[in-house]
Motif scaffolding. Structure first.
Motif, PDB file in Angstrom:
ATOM      1  N   ASP A   1       0.883  -1.162   0.000  1.00  0.00           N
ATOM      2  CA  ASP A   1       0.000   0.000   0.000  1.00  0.00           C
ATOM      3  C   ASP A   1       0.919   1.210   0.000  1.00  0.00           C
ATOM      4  N   PRO A   2       1.169   1.806  -1.166  1.00  0.00           N
ATOM      5  CA  PRO A   2       2.205   2.846  -1.265  1.00  0.00           C
ATOM      6  C   PRO A   2       1.725   4.174  -0.703  1.00  0.00           C
ATOM      7  N   VAL A   3       1.866   4.336   0.586  1.00  0.00           N
ATOM      8  CA  VAL A   3       1.379   5.545   1.251  1.00  0.00           C
ATOM      9  C   VAL A   3       2.273   6.706   0.820  1.00  0.00           C
ATOM     10  N   ALA A   4       1.855   7.367  -0.257  1.00  0.00           N
ATOM     11  CA  ALA A   4       2.673   8.418  -0.869  1.00  0.00           C
ATOM     12  C   ALA A   4       1.944   9.732  -0.991  1.00  0.00           C
ATOM     13  N   ALA A   5       0.633   9.749  -0.714  1.00  0.00           N
ATOM     14  CA  ALA A   5      -0.147  10.981  -0.825  1.00  0.00           C
ATOM     15  C   ALA A   5      -1.175  11.022   0.284  1.00  0.00           C
ATOM     16  N   SER A   6      -1.438  12.208   0.778  1.00  0.00           N
ATOM     17  CA  SER A   6      -2.454  12.388   1.813  1.00  0.00           C
ATOM     18  C   SER A   6      -3.837  12.238   1.203  1.00  0.00           C
ATOM     19  N   MET A   7      -4.862  12.190   2.069  1.00  0.00           N
ATOM     20  CA  MET A   7      -6.227  12.066   1.569  1.00  0.00           C
ATOM     21  C   MET A   7      -6.641  13.303   0.779  1.00  0.00           C
ATOM     22  N   HIS A   8      -5.860  14.382   0.876  1.00  0.00           N
ATOM     23  CA  HIS A   8      -6.129  15.589   0.099  1.00  0.00           C
ATOM     24  C   HIS A   8      -5.299  15.636  -1.184  1.00  0.00           C
ATOM     25  N   GLY A   9      -4.488  14.589  -1.440  1.00  0.00           N
ATOM     26  CA  GLY A   9      -3.682  14.532  -2.649  1.00  0.00           C
ATOM     27  C   GLY A   9      -2.298  15.122  -2.518  1.00  0.00           C
ATOM     28  N   ASP A  10      -1.913  15.551  -1.322  1.00  0.00           N
ATOM     29  CA  ASP A  10      -0.594  16.147  -1.131  1.00  0.00           C
ATOM     30  C   ASP A  10       0.479  15.067  -1.030  1.00  0.00           C
ATOM     31  N   PRO A  11       1.628  15.248  -1.688  1.00  0.00           N
ATOM     32  CA  PRO A  11       2.701  14.259  -1.599  1.00  0.00           C
ATOM     33  C   PRO A  11       3.203  14.117  -0.164  1.00  0.00           C
ATOM     34  N   LEU A  12       3.472  12.877   0.232  1.00  0.00           N
ATOM     35  CA  LEU A  12       4.000  12.592   1.558  1.00  0.00           C
ATOM     36  C   LEU A  12       5.445  12.114   1.510  1.00  0.00           C
ATOM     37  N   LEU A  13       5.948  11.813   0.315  1.00  0.00           N
ATOM     38  CA  LEU A  13       7.293  11.280   0.168  1.00  0.00           C
ATOM     39  C   LEU A  13       8.080  12.111  -0.844  1.00  0.00           C
ATOM     40  N   ARG A  14       9.373  12.186  -0.625  1.00  0.00           N
ATOM     41  CA  ARG A  14      10.247  12.828  -1.603  1.00  0.00           C
ATOM     42  C   ARG A  14      10.450  11.895  -2.793  1.00  0.00           C
ATOM     43  N   GLU A  15      10.949  12.464  -3.892  1.00  0.00           N
ATOM     44  CA  GLU A  15      11.088  11.699  -5.121  1.00  0.00           C
ATOM     45  C   GLU A  15      11.982  10.478  -4.942  1.00  0.00           C
ATOM     46  N   GLU A  16      13.048  10.606  -4.147  1.00  0.00           N
ATOM     47  CA  GLU A  16      13.928   9.443  -3.972  1.00  0.00           C
ATOM     48  C   GLU A  16      13.204   8.281  -3.291  1.00  0.00           C
ATOM     49  N   ALA A  17      12.248   8.594  -2.404  1.00  0.00           N
ATOM     50  CA  ALA A  17      11.465   7.537  -1.763  1.00  0.00           C
ATOM     51  C   ALA A  17      10.455   6.949  -2.746  1.00  0.00           C
ATOM     52  N   LEU A  18       9.855   7.788  -3.577  1.00  0.00           N
ATOM     53  CA  LEU A  18       8.959   7.279  -4.611  1.00  0.00           C
ATOM     54  C   LEU A  18       9.706   6.342  -5.559  1.00  0.00           C
ATOM     55  N   GLU A  19      10.926   6.708  -5.911  1.00  0.00           N
ATOM     56  CA  GLU A  19      11.720   5.859  -6.792  1.00  0.00           C
ATOM     57  C   GLU A  19      12.054   4.533  -6.118  1.00  0.00           C
ATOM     58  N   ALA A  20      12.310   4.566  -4.822  1.00  0.00           N
ATOM     59  CA  ALA A  20      12.579   3.321  -4.093  1.00  0.00           C
ATOM     60  C   ALA A  20      11.347   2.426  -4.066  1.00  0.00           C
ATOM     61  N   ILE A  21      10.154   3.021  -3.940  1.00  0.00           N
ATOM     62  CA  ILE A  21       8.933   2.217  -4.020  1.00  0.00           C
ATOM     63  C   ILE A  21       8.849   1.543  -5.383  1.00  0.00           C
ATOM     64  N   ARG A  22       9.123   2.310  -6.440  1.00  0.00           N
ATOM     65  CA  ARG A  22       9.044   1.763  -7.795  1.00  0.00           C
ATOM     66  C   ARG A  22      10.033   0.621  -7.996  1.00  0.00           C
ATOM     67  N   THR A  23      11.278   0.824  -7.575  1.00  0.00           N
ATOM     68  CA  THR A  23      12.346  -0.113  -7.936  1.00  0.00           C
ATOM     69  C   THR A  23      12.590  -1.210  -6.896  1.00  0.00           C
ATOM     70  N   GLU A  24      12.278  -0.953  -5.645  1.00  0.00           N
ATOM     71  CA  GLU A  24      12.570  -1.921  -4.592  1.00  0.00           C
ATOM     72  C   GLU A  24      11.336  -2.703  -4.139  1.00  0.00           C
ATOM     73  N   LEU A  25      10.203  -2.010  -3.958  1.00  0.00           N
ATOM     74  CA  LEU A  25       9.019  -2.680  -3.419  1.00  0.00           C
ATOM     75  C   LEU A  25       8.146  -3.315  -4.500  1.00  0.00           C
ATOM     76  N   PHE A  26       7.847  -2.573  -5.555  1.00  0.00           N
ATOM     77  CA  PHE A  26       6.907  -3.083  -6.544  1.00  0.00           C
ATOM     78  C   PHE A  26       7.349  -4.407  -7.177  1.00  0.00           C
TER      79      PHE A  26
END
Length: 274
Positions: free
Chosen positions: A112-137
Motif C-alpha cells: 500500500d504505497p502511502v505516498a499521498a495524503s487524503m487531500h492529494g498532497d505528496p507525503l514522500l520525496r522523489e527518492e522515496a517514490l523511486e525506491a517504491i518503484r524499484t525496490e518494493l513493486f
C-alpha cells in the motif's frame, strides 16, 4: 486449546489517533480472524484534524522487528504502509528477501504505497517514490495505490475506467504480480469502481459510493483486509473481493471521533450475524 490462527505482518507507521497506520491494520486483522504482528517504521503525532509531527524509527530497528517475528512466529502474509524514507524502503525490501517474504517466495506481500495524503498532497520525496518503484513493486504480490498515488508513481491521471486501465498497465510495468487501481476518488462516478489486473485478467469490482465524511484509514483498512484473506490462503481475486466487501461496510459504518475526520469502522464484522 484454541487453534493457532494465520499470521499477518504490517510494516507501517503508528497513528496516535488510532484511525490509520498499524492501529487500523491490527484491528482489521483481528476482525478478519488473523493474528497481527508489527514492524513500526515511524511514530506520528496526529489526531482527527491532521498530522502535527512524526519521527522515523532507526532503520536497524525496523528490519530487526521483521526478522524477529518472521524467524520465530512465521508470516503467512505481509503488507506495508507508511515507510517514510528511501533508506527504510530499501532496507525493508532487502530484509523481506532475507526472510523469504514476497511474490518470489510465495508469501503474499501487499504494498500500500502511502505516498499521498487524503487531500492529494505528496507525503514522500522523489527518492522515496523511486525506491517504491524499484525496490518494493518488483517484490509485490499486489499493489493498492489510490488515484493520487498512481499519479505520483506513474504520471497517469485517472479520471475514468479507461484511464484506470492505462494506470494498471503502467503499474504492472514496475513489476508487481497484480495491481488494484482504486476508484474511490473518482467522484463523478455514482459507483465506486476498483480495477484489478495482472495483465492477462482485468476485473472491475463495483460497489456503492457512500456519502460519508469519515473515511480516515480507509486505504489501510482495505489493504489489511486483503492481506488477512491472503494469509488464509485465498487467491488474489477472491482476497480483493472480500477486502472490498469489508471496506464497503467499514465506510458505511464509519463514525465521528474528534473535531475532524473520523475513522472507518471494522466493528461491523464483530456483530453476531456477520
Amino acid at each position: 486449546m484454541t487453534a493457532t490462527p494465520k499470521t499477518a505482518l504490517t510494516i507501517a507507521g503508528s497513528d496516535s489517533g488510532g484511525g490509520a497506520g498499524v492501529q487500523a491494520d491490527l484491528r482489521t486483522f483481528f476482525a478478519c480472524g488473523v493474528h497481527g504482528m508489527t514492524a513500526l517504521t515511524a511514530v506520528t503525532v496526529q489526531n482527527s484534524l491532521g498530522v502535527r509531527d512524526f519521527g522515523e524509527i532507526p532503520v536497524h530497528l525496523v528490519t530487526d522487528q521483521i526478522r524477529a517475528v518472521a524467524e520465530d512466529m512465521g508470516v503467512d502474509a505481509a503488507k506495508t504502509g507508511m515507510l517514510a524514507t528511501a533508506e527504510i524502503i530499501t532496507a525493508v525490501a532487502r530484509t523481506l528477501d532475507e526472510v523469504h517474504i514476497g511474490r518470489d517466495a510465495d508469501v503474499p506481500f501487499v504494498v500500500d504505497p502511502v505516498a499521498a495524503s487524503m487531500h492529494g498532497d505528496p507525503l514522500l520525496r522523489e527518492e522515496a517514490l523511486e525506491a517504491i518503484r524499484t525496490e518494493l513493486f518488483p517484490r509485490a504480490t499486489l499493489v493498492t495505490p489510490n488515484l493520487d498515488e498512481v499519479r505520483l508513481l506513474t504520471g497517469v491521471e485517472v479520471t475514468d475506467v479507461e484511464s484506470q486501465r492505462d494506470a494498471a498497465t503502467a503499474l504492472l510495468e514496475l513489476g508487481p504480480r497484480w495491481v488494484l487501481v482504486k476508484g474511490g476518488h473518482m467522484y463523478d462516478n455514482p459507483e465506486c469502481v476498483d480495477l484489478l489486473s495482472d495483465g492477462a485478467q482485468v476485473v472491475e469490482l463495483t460497489g456503492p459510493r457512500h456519502d460519508v465524511e469519515h473515511t480516515h484509514g480507509g486505504g489501510d483498512t482495505l489493504a489489511s483486509a486483503i492481506t488477512a484473506s491472503l494469509a488464509k490462503g485465498l487467491g488474489v481475486p477472491d482476497a480483493v473481493s472480500q477486502g472490498k466487501r469489508f471496506i464497503e461496510r467499514a465506510v458505511a459504518e464509519a463514525y465521528p471521533l474528534g473535531k475532524g475526520i473520523g475513522p472507518v469502522s471494522p466493528f461491523w464484522r464483530l456483530q453476531p450475524d456477520q
